[in-house]
Design a protein around this motif. Structure first.
Motif, short mmCIF file in Angstrom:
data_model
loop_
_atom_site.label_atom_id
_atom_site.label_comp_id
_atom_site.label_asym_id
_atom_site.label_seq_id
_atom_site.Cartn_x
_atom_site.Cartn_y
_atom_site.Cartn_z
N GLY A 1 6.20 11.53 -1.96
CA GLY A 1 5.64 12.95 -2.25
C GLY A 1 5.55 13.80 -0.87
N GLU A 2 4.43 14.55 -1.10
CA GLU A 2 4.38 15.75 -0.08
C GLU A 2 4.06 15.00 1.33
N VAL A 3 3.58 13.87 1.36
CA VAL A 3 2.88 13.43 2.67
C VAL A 3 4.13 13.27 3.63
N VAL A 4 5.33 13.17 3.15
CA VAL A 4 6.70 12.95 3.77
C VAL A 4 7.13 14.24 4.32
N ASP A 5 7.68 14.21 5.30
CA ASP A 5 8.41 15.33 5.90
C ASP A 5 9.55 15.89 5.05
N ILE A 6 9.32 16.18 3.67
CA ILE A 6 10.14 16.76 2.89
C ILE A 6 9.75 17.75 2.08
N THR A 7 9.97 19.07 2.09
CA THR A 7 9.31 20.06 1.56
C THR A 7 10.39 20.94 0.57
N GLY A 8 10.13 21.08 -0.60
CA GLY A 8 11.26 21.80 -1.50
C GLY A 8 10.95 23.36 -1.58
N LEU B 1 0.79 -1.35 -0.01
CA LEU B 1 0.05 -0.01 0.10
C LEU B 1 1.00 1.16 -0.03
N VAL B 2 0.73 2.03 -1.07
CA VAL B 2 1.49 3.50 -1.07
C VAL B 2 0.83 4.60 -0.58
N ILE B 3 1.08 5.20 0.24
CA ILE B 3 0.40 6.63 0.67
C ILE B 3 1.04 7.72 -0.15
N ALA B 4 0.05 8.19 -1.22
CA ALA B 4 0.66 9.30 -1.93
C ALA B 4 -0.43 10.38 -1.76
N THR B 5 -1.03 10.55 -0.85
CA THR B 5 -2.23 11.52 -0.82
C THR B 5 -1.85 13.11 -0.42
N GLY B 6 -0.44 13.58 -0.40
CA GLY B 6 -0.16 14.83 -0.66
C GLY B 6 -0.25 15.36 0.49
N GLY B 7 -0.39 17.01 0.60
CA GLY B 7 -0.49 17.77 1.80
C GLY B 7 -1.82 18.26 1.90
N LEU B 8 -1.76 19.28 2.67
CA LEU B 8 -3.18 19.76 3.15
C LEU B 8 -3.59 21.11 2.41
N SER B 9 -2.52 21.55 1.56
CA SER B 9 -2.88 22.95 1.16
C SER B 9 -4.07 22.67 -0.01
N ILE B 10 -4.91 23.95 -0.34
CA ILE B 10 -5.98 24.10 -1.00
C ILE B 10 -6.99 23.02 -0.98
N PRO B 11 -7.56 22.72 0.26
CA PRO B 11 -8.57 21.67 0.71
C PRO B 11 -9.69 21.73 -0.65
N GLU C 1 1.21 26.88 -0.71
CA GLU C 1 1.69 25.99 -2.07
C GLU C 1 1.83 24.34 -1.51
N VAL C 2 2.40 24.33 -0.30
CA VAL C 2 2.78 23.14 0.29
C VAL C 2 2.52 22.91 1.83
N THR C 3 2.52 21.80 2.20
CA THR C 3 2.43 21.70 3.88
C THR C 3 3.92 21.15 4.44
N LEU C 4 4.44 21.92 5.13
CA LEU C 4 5.68 21.64 6.01
C LEU C 4 5.35 20.41 6.91
N GLY C 5 6.39 19.53 7.28
CA GLY C 5 6.09 18.35 8.31
C GLY C 5 5.62 17.36 7.42
N ARG D 1 2.57 19.71 10.97
CA ARG D 1 2.34 20.11 9.64
C ARG D 1 1.93 21.69 10.00
N THR D 2 2.66 22.51 9.00
CA THR D 2 2.30 23.92 9.02
C THR D 2 2.20 24.25 7.33
N PRO D 3 1.53 25.52 7.09
CA PRO D 3 1.77 25.84 5.53
C PRO D 3 2.95 26.28 5.42
N GLY D 4 3.27 25.83 4.15
CA GLY D 4 4.75 26.48 3.66
C GLY D 4 4.50 27.29 2.14
N LEU D 5 5.52 27.91 1.75
CA LEU D 5 5.29 28.47 0.45
C LEU D 5 4.07 29.29 0.37
N VAL D 6 3.98 30.23 1.63
CA VAL D 6 2.62 30.88 1.88
C VAL D 6 2.60 32.35 2.21
#
Ligand code: FDA
Length: 402
Positions: free
Chosen positions: A374-381, A161-171, A346-350, A193-198
């Motif tokens: 992807g973005e669900v991981v604690d890596i933000t570009g 099972l692969v979790i690729a559900t992304g972050g929280l931005s733009i619900p 644009e992204v979620t930190l954490g 988690r906090t908003p990033g590129l914001v």
């Protein structure tokens, strides 16, 4: 009826999920891609002003901390070095998608982000990927037969099972916290988690003198953090009704800590104190008019309105007043009261703590067969195509380990 069974189920048909599904399918695995939204890849669609900044040529895989934020940016080094910007560019070229470089290595599709989505769907089709969409996933269990998912299309199981559900931005275009909840269900630690590129906002009264500047953009140097951990960017700043935006602020927002000030040099390419001192000797113009040599006139007017000593011909101004003006413009210290939040981020930190994952495969160390990409991981570009490159690279690492 027997429960349909796959080698891998991928949750989330965004950038990482589509790419992972395509690669795994093309390796001969039976892959099911599930998304609750009716359309795939909404974020690719709206990214880069509709042209998708799909990677960045300046990415230095030996130094990921230069372009990635997280508790351990080194984590992404392995995946990024095995799937590089050149690899994704080669894929674009194989599909005949024209692209161009805009700024600091940022690559965009010439025509539309839709071309990249069509390419990813074609790659999925080449891998025989099945897609359930829209499809809601309820419970997820793990037992001897692998992962068993209850969905609104019935139960389905898979070894991986692969979790690729992304972050929280733009619900409003489909972002949910489902991936984080699932990770927690399987005991994975999360980084806050906090908003990033914001865009950042300011207190109404403190912002009043600048609210009239809404729409104004100019190149600045922006910094935050203590001397030891100072972070700076040379980018464009944009004034908005409620605060500051533009690439400069989006970039710094990923490093800004609430309650701390930003320092902004509004005239980063000149020694303003020296220029004003020189102008005082030769000019009879108002200070605001002199400033327009280095600043937009709306900004110059708003600035001098803050002090009566700046509202006079430069020849009549005291050295002290001119030095104070230069200092305020080249070291404007202002403390945001918050950000525009996930609505505009644009992204979620954490996210999923990288210590729980293998950097080779993205598999959870304590939960075999469960992967996070992807973005669900604690890596933000950084802004500039780095987040998509992380989505491609982490998806590639995962797909080749399934
Ligand atoms: P992504 O968000 O792409 O996909 C997640 C998928 O999971 C979605 O399809 C969603 O519907 C699905 N999902 C969510 N919850 C679910 C659930 N409960 N059940 C099933 N499915 C679920 N980056 C960059 O590098 N260059 C750029 O130009 C831009 N521009 C940009 C603009 C804007 C406005 C935003 C908001 C973001 C960007 N980004 C960007 C960031 C980039 O879009 C982002 O980092 C990647 O899309 C992340 O890829 P993922 O696949 O991890 O998530």
């Amino acid at each position: 009826m027997t429960t349909p069974s796959y080698d891998a189920i991928i949750l989330g048909a965004g950038a990482a999920g589509l790419f992972c599904a395509a690669q795994a399918g093309q390796r001969g695995l039976r892959v099911l891609l599930i998304d609750h939204a009716p359309k795939v890849a909404e974020k690719i669609r709206i990214s880069g002003g509709g042209r998708c900044n799909f990677t960045n040529r300046e990415l230095d895989v030996r130094q990921p901390h230069r372009h990635f934020v997280g508790q351990n940016p080194q984590f992404c080094r392995s995946a990024l070095s095995r799937y590089t910007p050149a690899d994704f560019i080669a894929l674009m070229e194989r599909h005949g998608i024209a692209y161009h470089e805009k700024h600091k290595g940022q690559l965009f599709a010439d025509r539309s982000a839709e071309d990249i989505i069509a390419m990813l769907l074609a790659e999925c089709a080449a891998g025989g990927v099945e897609r359930w969409q829209p499809c809601k996933v309820g419970s997820v269990g793990h037992g001897e037969g692998g992962y068993l998912l209850a969905t609104d299309r019935g139960p389905v199981r898979a070894a991986n099972l692969v979790i690729a559900t992304g972050g929280l931005s733009i619900p409003k275009i489909g972002a949910t916290d489902f991936g984080y909840r699932l990770a927690q269900q399987f005991g994975l630690p999360l980084v806050e988690r906090t908003p990033g590129l914001v865009p950042l906002t300011f207190d109404g009264d403190a912002w009043a003198p600048y609210a009239q500047l809404s729409g104004l953009a100019l190149p600045v140097e922006i910094s935050t953090g203590s001397k030891k951990e100072r972070m700076s960017f040379h980018e464009d700043l944009l004034f908005t009704h409620r605060g500051l935006s533009g690439p400069a602020v989006l970039q710094i927002s990923s490093y800004w800590q609430p309650g701390t000030p930003l320092s902004i040099n509004l005239a980063p390419n000149v020694d303003l104190a020296a220029e004003l001192a020189r102008a005082k000797l030769r000019s009879r113009k108002l200070i605001a008019n002199e400033l327009t040599a280095w600043l937009p006139s709306r900004l110059a007017d708003a600035w001098v309105a803050q002090d009566s000593e700046w509202q006079r011909p430069i020849a009549e101004a005291s050295d002290k007043a001119l030095n104070r003006l230069a200092e305020r413009l080249s070291r404007w210290e202002i403390t945001p009261n918050g950000s525009e939040g996930y609505r505009k981020a644009e992204v979620t930190l954490g996210g999923v703590d990288t210590r729980a994952l293998s950097q080779q495969s993205m598999e959870c160390k304590a939960q075999p067969g469960l992967f996070c990409i992807g973005e669900v991981v604690d890596i933000t570009g950084w802004l500039g195509g780095y987040n998509f490159q992380w989505a491609w690279a982490s998806a590639h690492a995962c797909a080749n380990s399934l």
